[in-house]
Write an enzyme that holds these catalytic residues in place. Structure first.
Site, short mmCIF file in Angstrom:
data_model
loop_
_atom_site.label_atom_id
_atom_site.label_comp_id
_atom_site.label_asym_id
_atom_site.label_seq_id
_atom_site.Cartn_x
_atom_site.Cartn_y
_atom_site.Cartn_z
N LYS A 11 -17.87 26.46 -45.32
CA LYS A 11 -18.43 26.25 -46.65
C LYS A 11 -17.60 26.93 -47.75
O LYS A 11 -16.76 27.80 -47.45
CB LYS A 11 -19.89 26.75 -46.67
N TYR A 51 -27.02 16.38 -47.52
CA TYR A 51 -28.20 17.21 -47.31
C TYR A 51 -29.49 16.51 -47.72
O TYR A 51 -30.49 17.17 -48.04
CB TYR A 51 -28.05 18.53 -48.07
N ASN A 114 -23.84 30.67 -46.61
CA ASN A 114 -23.83 31.22 -45.25
C ASN A 114 -22.66 30.76 -44.40
O ASN A 114 -22.77 30.59 -43.20
CB ASN A 114 -25.18 30.96 -44.56
N HIS A 117 -21.60 25.38 -41.62
CA HIS A 117 -22.64 24.43 -41.23
C HIS A 117 -22.52 24.19 -39.73
O HIS A 117 -21.44 24.29 -39.17
CB HIS A 117 -22.44 23.10 -41.97
N GLU A 128 -23.32 13.07 -39.10
CA GLU A 128 -22.51 13.94 -39.96
C GLU A 128 -21.02 13.73 -39.74
O GLU A 128 -20.23 13.76 -40.70
CB GLU A 128 -22.91 15.40 -39.71
P1 IDP Z 1 -28.92 25.46 -41.08
O1 IDP Z 1 -27.66 25.31 -41.89
O2 IDP Z 1 -28.95 26.77 -40.34
O3 IDP Z 1 -29.17 24.28 -40.18
P2 IDP Z 1 -31.00 24.40 -42.81
O4 IDP Z 1 -32.43 24.82 -42.76
O5 IDP Z 1 -30.64 23.07 -42.26
O6 IDP Z 1 -30.14 25.57 -42.11
O7 IDP Z 1 -30.55 24.49 -44.34
C1 IDP Z 1 -29.34 23.91 -44.76
C2 IDP Z 1 -28.63 24.88 -45.65
O8 IDP Z 1 -29.41 25.09 -46.83
C3 IDP Z 1 -28.43 26.30 -45.09
O9 IDP Z 1 -27.32 26.39 -44.24
C4 IDP Z 1 -28.25 27.10 -46.36
O10 IDP Z 1 -26.95 26.91 -46.92
C5 IDP Z 1 -29.26 26.43 -47.27
N1 IDP Z 1 -30.59 27.09 -47.20
C6 IDP Z 1 -31.51 27.01 -46.21
N2 IDP Z 1 -32.59 27.75 -46.47
C7 IDP Z 1 -32.38 28.32 -47.66
C8 IDP Z 1 -33.15 29.21 -48.50
O11 IDP Z 1 -34.25 29.63 -48.16
N3 IDP Z 1 -32.56 29.59 -49.68
C9 IDP Z 1 -31.34 29.16 -50.09
N4 IDP Z 1 -30.60 28.31 -49.34
C10 IDP Z 1 -31.09 27.91 -48.15
MG MG Z 2 -29.52 22.31 -40.69
#
Ligand code: IDP
Ligand code: MG
Length: 139
Positions: A11, A51, A114, A117, A128
């Site tokens: 990312k 997304y 984070n 992905h 994807e």
């Molecule tokens: P994942 O990437 O671990 O699968 P997902 O729930 O699919 O997590 O969420 C997609 C992305 O959205 C996350 O990787 C993160 O970048 C962002 N995200 C998820 N939850 C939050 C939140 O509570 N606050 C801000 N960003 C979030």
């Molecule tokens: Mg996810």
């Protein structure tokens, strides 16, 4: 039967930290093989489409903004049990909960930024991967 491929992105936060190399090293050393790779930047529209499953959630707009804010590296990876093993390698979504030594523990900034992905199912790994790569871009 578990699939052999998963999809990942490095990312914009991790790219901005000059961490492409260290992250790829960890991925390779965990036994994943690169099948396709692209250094590119998502438009807001493309990030929103990628997304789309999160559309309506409180973090969606911020996520789309972040994911289109700078270049990313899109990668198809191959390994036995790819999806599950890669999710373990990257750690929990929120780096505060990511196990020590996981990619998010080492490189993430916060729950939004984070670092990487990882596909959450074999079905989504295919969707994807197809979002970024044609057949002739896979090796
Ligand atoms: P994942 O990437 O671990 O699968 P997902 O729930 O699919 O997590 O969420 C997609 C992305 O959205 C996350 O990787 C993160 O970048 C962002 N995200 C998820 N939850 C939050 C939140 O509570 N606050 C801000 N960003 C979030
Ligand atoms: Mg996810």
């Amino acid at each position: 039967m578990a699939g052999k491929q998963t999809f990942t992105m490095i990312k914009p936060d991790a790219v901005g930290k000059n961490a492409i190399g260290p992250i790829l090293k960890i991925i390779n050393e965990a036994g994943f093989v690169v099948k396709a790779m692209k250094y590119t930047q998502l438009t807001k529209a493309k990030a929103g489409a990628f997304y789309t499953v999160h559309n309506g959630k409180p973090f969606y707009e911020g996520l789309v903004e972040f994911m289109s804010s700078g270049p990313i590296v899109a990668i198809i990876l191959e390994k036995e049990n790819a999806v599950e093993d890669f999710r373990e390698l990257i750690g929990a979504t929120n780096p505060e909960n990511a196990a020590p030594g996981t990619i998010r523990n080492l490189f993430a900034t916060n729950v939004q930024m984070n670092a990487v992905h990882g596909s959450d199912s074999d079905e989504n790994a295919i969707i994807e991967s197809d979002f970024f790569f044609s057949k002739t871009e896979r090796f």
